[in-house]
Scaffold this active site. Structure first.
Site, PDB file in Angstrom:
ATOM      1  N   HIS A  15       0.730  -1.054   0.031  1.00  0.00           N
ATOM      2  CA  HIS A  15       0.062  -0.002  -0.163  1.00  0.00           C
ATOM      3  C   HIS A  15       0.925   1.292   0.105  1.00  0.00           C
ATOM      4  O   HIS A  15       1.863   1.389   0.944  1.00  0.00           O
ATOM      5  CB  HIS A  15      -0.843   0.093   1.222  1.00  0.00           C
ATOM      6  CG  HIS A  15      -1.955  -1.083   1.188  1.00  0.00           C
ATOM      7  ND1 HIS A  15      -3.322  -0.818   1.347  1.00  0.00           N
ATOM      8  CD2 HIS A  15      -2.083  -2.473   1.191  1.00  0.00           C
ATOM      9  CE1 HIS A  15      -4.077  -1.857   1.010  1.00  0.00           C
ATOM     10  NE2 HIS A  15      -3.385  -2.805   1.038  1.00  0.00           N
TER      11      HIS A  15
ATOM     12  N   TYR B 154      -9.194   4.808   7.545  1.00  0.00           N
ATOM     13  CA  TYR B 154      -9.634   5.154   9.018  1.00  0.00           C
ATOM     14  C   TYR B 154     -10.666   6.079   8.927  1.00  0.00           C
ATOM     15  O   TYR B 154     -10.699   7.363   8.491  1.00  0.00           O
ATOM     16  CB  TYR B 154      -8.294   5.463   9.452  1.00  0.00           C
ATOM     17  CG  TYR B 154      -7.352   4.597   9.803  1.00  0.00           C
ATOM     18  CD1 TYR B 154      -6.582   4.140   8.627  1.00  0.00           C
ATOM     19  CD2 TYR B 154      -7.091   3.950  11.125  1.00  0.00           C
ATOM     20  CE1 TYR B 154      -5.532   3.473   8.740  1.00  0.00           C
ATOM     21  CE2 TYR B 154      -5.874   2.956  11.289  1.00  0.00           C
ATOM     22  CZ  TYR B 154      -5.092   2.956  10.096  1.00  0.00           C
ATOM     23  OH  TYR B 154      -4.076   1.803  10.220  1.00  0.00           O
TER      24      TYR B 154
ATOM     25  N   PRO C 113      -4.092  -0.492  18.423  1.00  0.00           N
ATOM     26  CA  PRO C 113      -3.625  -0.807  16.999  1.00  0.00           C
ATOM     27  C   PRO C 113      -4.129   0.226  15.844  1.00  0.00           C
ATOM     28  O   PRO C 113      -3.698  -0.049  14.635  1.00  0.00           O
ATOM     29  CB  PRO C 113      -4.858  -2.294  16.738  1.00  0.00           C
ATOM     30  CG  PRO C 113      -5.921  -1.858  17.679  1.00  0.00           C
ATOM     31  CD  PRO C 113      -5.320  -1.319  19.045  1.00  0.00           C
TER      32      PRO C 113
ATOM     33  N   LYS D 215       1.243  -0.452  14.827  1.00  0.00           N
ATOM     34  CA  LYS D 215       2.803  -0.507  15.314  1.00  0.00           C
ATOM     35  C   LYS D 215       2.863  -1.706  15.991  1.00  0.00           C
ATOM     36  O   LYS D 215       4.366  -2.185  16.146  1.00  0.00           O
ATOM     37  CB  LYS D 215       2.930   0.726  16.185  1.00  0.00           C
ATOM     38  CG  LYS D 215       2.951   2.020  15.183  1.00  0.00           C
ATOM     39  CD  LYS D 215       3.863   1.926  14.121  1.00  0.00           C
ATOM     40  CE  LYS D 215       3.907   3.064  13.346  1.00  0.00           C
ATOM     41  NZ  LYS D 215       4.116   2.604  11.934  1.00  0.00           N
TER      42      LYS D 215
ATOM     43  N   TYR E 299       3.490   6.670   9.949  1.00  0.00           N
ATOM     44  CA  TYR E 299       2.733   5.424   9.722  1.00  0.00           C
ATOM     45  C   TYR E 299       3.498   4.177   8.810  1.00  0.00           C
ATOM     46  O   TYR E 299       3.559   3.183   9.109  1.00  0.00           O
ATOM     47  CB  TYR E 299       1.673   6.011   8.627  1.00  0.00           C
ATOM     48  CG  TYR E 299       0.341   4.928   8.554  1.00  0.00           C
ATOM     49  CD1 TYR E 299      -0.405   4.619   9.407  1.00  0.00           C
ATOM     50  CD2 TYR E 299       0.438   4.109   7.254  1.00  0.00           C
ATOM     51  CE1 TYR E 299      -1.538   3.655   9.275  1.00  0.00           C
ATOM     52  CE2 TYR E 299      -0.696   3.106   7.093  1.00  0.00           C
ATOM     53  CZ  TYR E 299      -1.517   2.935   8.280  1.00  0.00           C
ATOM     54  OH  TYR E 299      -2.458   2.214   7.922  1.00  0.00           O
TER      55      TYR E 299
HETATM   56  C1  PHB Z   1      -5.490  -4.970  10.005  1.00  0.00           C
HETATM   57  O1  PHB Z   1      -5.525  -5.321   8.795  1.00  0.00           O
HETATM   58  O2  PHB Z   1      -5.710  -5.708  10.758  1.00  0.00           O
HETATM   59  C2  PHB Z   1      -5.206  -3.625  10.605  1.00  0.00           C
HETATM   60  C3  PHB Z   1      -4.568  -2.725   9.626  1.00  0.00           C
HETATM   61  C4  PHB Z   1      -4.306  -1.311  10.341  1.00  0.00           C
HETATM   62  C5  PHB Z   1      -4.506  -0.973  11.731  1.00  0.00           C
HETATM   63  C6  PHB Z   1      -5.038  -2.149  12.374  1.00  0.00           C
HETATM   64  C7  PHB Z   1      -5.256  -3.302  12.036  1.00  0.00           C
HETATM   65  O3  PHB Z   1      -4.199   0.201  12.165  1.00  0.00           O
END
Ligand code: PHB
Ligand code: APR
Length: 392
Positions: free
Chosen positions: A73, A202, A294, A298, A386
């Site tokens: 990504h 997000y 999460p 990280k 990120y």
């Molecule tokens: C996930 O794909 O499980 C995932 C991705 C990004 C995050 C948390 C979990 O910030």
């Protein structure tokens, strides 16, 4: 009584990465894992790998399936009150990116590689206490098949997660503990549904946070902010999809693809750390020493970053008798741990429902979002954190 150079507790990402690096340097280790192999490789967790992490897995020769099945990504979407902005990574980070590949997949790949390379993992072997860490000959006492056994070693690496025993063996006065329990959890699902977006989204919504992620072209990974006392049983499949549609709506006709939900679980959100990760011949790594919510993705990456320092320090000690890296281990790790604590807390408090919609706190969240959407500098700060700073 068995003896290895490094006794490792825990076959999560931290313990497995350490064993594989040490083996490449000709250092013998053994992993004690209290769960079964089946349990460990099926444990669903997050799946965001920073470029540093991907590079290390490739160097270790465990990245074959990750390269084939993982998904690169080069940007991420943030959405606030149904307005979506895109944060590109490449232009702010010299072309760095992230890879989406489930944690249990890389854990499975590493366990298989350990078997091929003759690294012993004892599953269903529970470490109960660690002895002699202030001497040159520490040992791990563990139970296996109902019998108590001892593993002698030169060093002990406690990679045994948040609930492990490693942290309990640090002197109480050798560290400060920091902890935030957030007043919300994540309801996470896996569904046989093609992801409706090419990048992660997000989203802040007045009903609460939502995250769209994925595992493959056929499988979506999605999360909803829920209260800490909520139960999976309260969330029918239909209610989950309806709520995700509301929270991820971008005002421009965005619609999720629905499909069979085959995994549903609720995870509490916490920030936790201690500011010392070692005592004598005992070294802690990963979730044993720190947890981040999460939202920044990280957790696994921090565990692997600790192991970079620990493995280098141990190799220098075994090869040259140089203990400088061992002495500065905590200090070296903590710079990155604090950076990740800050970024994870920033992402969490920016994107979740923290207070009533329209409250002062909520207006500050909106002010930050509005600033990010016009400022290349703010965008760059988010992108480099990120993707993960190369060094810190
Ligand atoms: C996930 O794909 O499980 C995932 C991705 C990004 C995050 C948390 C979990 O910030
Ligand atoms: N004896 C043996 N094994 C133990 C013991 C014990 N007493 N206590 C815990 N373990 C094992 C757990 O069963 C687990 O498999 O230690 C392992 C720790 O692994 P993780 O929890 O995956 O921790 P870590 O390797 O630090 O990886 C961090 O995992 O928790 C996620 O989101 C987090 O992605 C991050 C990553």
């Amino acid at each position: 009584m068995a003896k290895v150079q490094v006794g490792i507790i825990g076959a999560g990402p931290a313990g497995l990465t350490l064993a594989l690096i040490l083996q490449k340097a000709g250092i013998r280790s053994l992993i004690l894992e209290n769960r079964s192999k089946q349990y460990v490789i099926n444990r669903v967790r997050a799946g965001l790998l920073e470029q540093n992490t991907v590079d290390l897995f490739n160097e270790l020769g465990v990245g074959g399936r990750m390269r084939r099945e993982g998904d690169e990504h080069h940007g991420v979407y943030l959405s606030f009150n149904n307005k979506k902005i895109h944060i590109p990574f490449g232009e702010h980070t010299g072309g760095r990116h992230i890879t989406i590949y489930g944690q249990q997949e890389i854990v499975k790949d590493m366990i298989e590689t350990c078997a091929e390379r003759g690294i012993e993992i004892k599953f269903e072997a529970t470490a109960t206490h660690i002895e002699g860490v202030e001497t040159d000959a520490p040992s791990i006492v563990y139970t296996e098949g109902g019998a108590e056994k001892v593993l002698n070693c030169d060093f002990v690496a406690a990679c045994d997660g948040f609930h492990g025993i490693g942290r309990k063996h640090l002197p109480k006065d050798s560290y400060q503990e920091f902890r935030i329990e957030y007043p919300f959890s994540w309801l996470g699902i896996l569904a046989y549904a093609p992801p409706a977006s090419d990048e992660l989204i997000y989203s802040y919504h007045k009903n609460g946070f939502a995250l769209l992620s994925m595992r493959s072209a056929e499988v979506s990974r999605l999360y909803l902010q829920v209260t800490n006392d909520d139960k999976v049983e309260n969330w029918s499949d239909e209610r989950i999809w309806d709520e995700l549609d509301v929270r991820l709506d971008d005002g421009a006709g965005f619609k999720l693809n629905r499909g069979e939900i085959f995994e549903k679980s609720i995870t509490p959100m916490r920030s936790f750390m201690i500011d010392n990760m070692q005592h004598g011949r005992l070294f802690l790594a990963g979730d044993a020493a720190h947890i981040v919510p999460p939202t920044g993705g990280k957790g696994l990456n921090l565990a692997v970053a600790d192991i970079r320092f620990l493995s280098k320090a141990l190799i220098n000690w075994f090869e040259k008798g140089d203990d400088s890296g061992l002495k500065t281990y905590s200090e070296d790790c903590l710079r990155r741990v604090w950076r990740a604590q800050d970024f994870s807390n920033f992402m969490t408090t920016l994107m979740h429902k923290m207070d009533e919609h329209g409250s002062y706190t909520n207006q500050l969240q909106k002010a930050k979002f509005d600033y990010i959407s016009v400022s290349k500098n703010y965008e760059a700060t988010i992108a480099e954190n990120y993707v993960g700073l190369k060094e810190i």
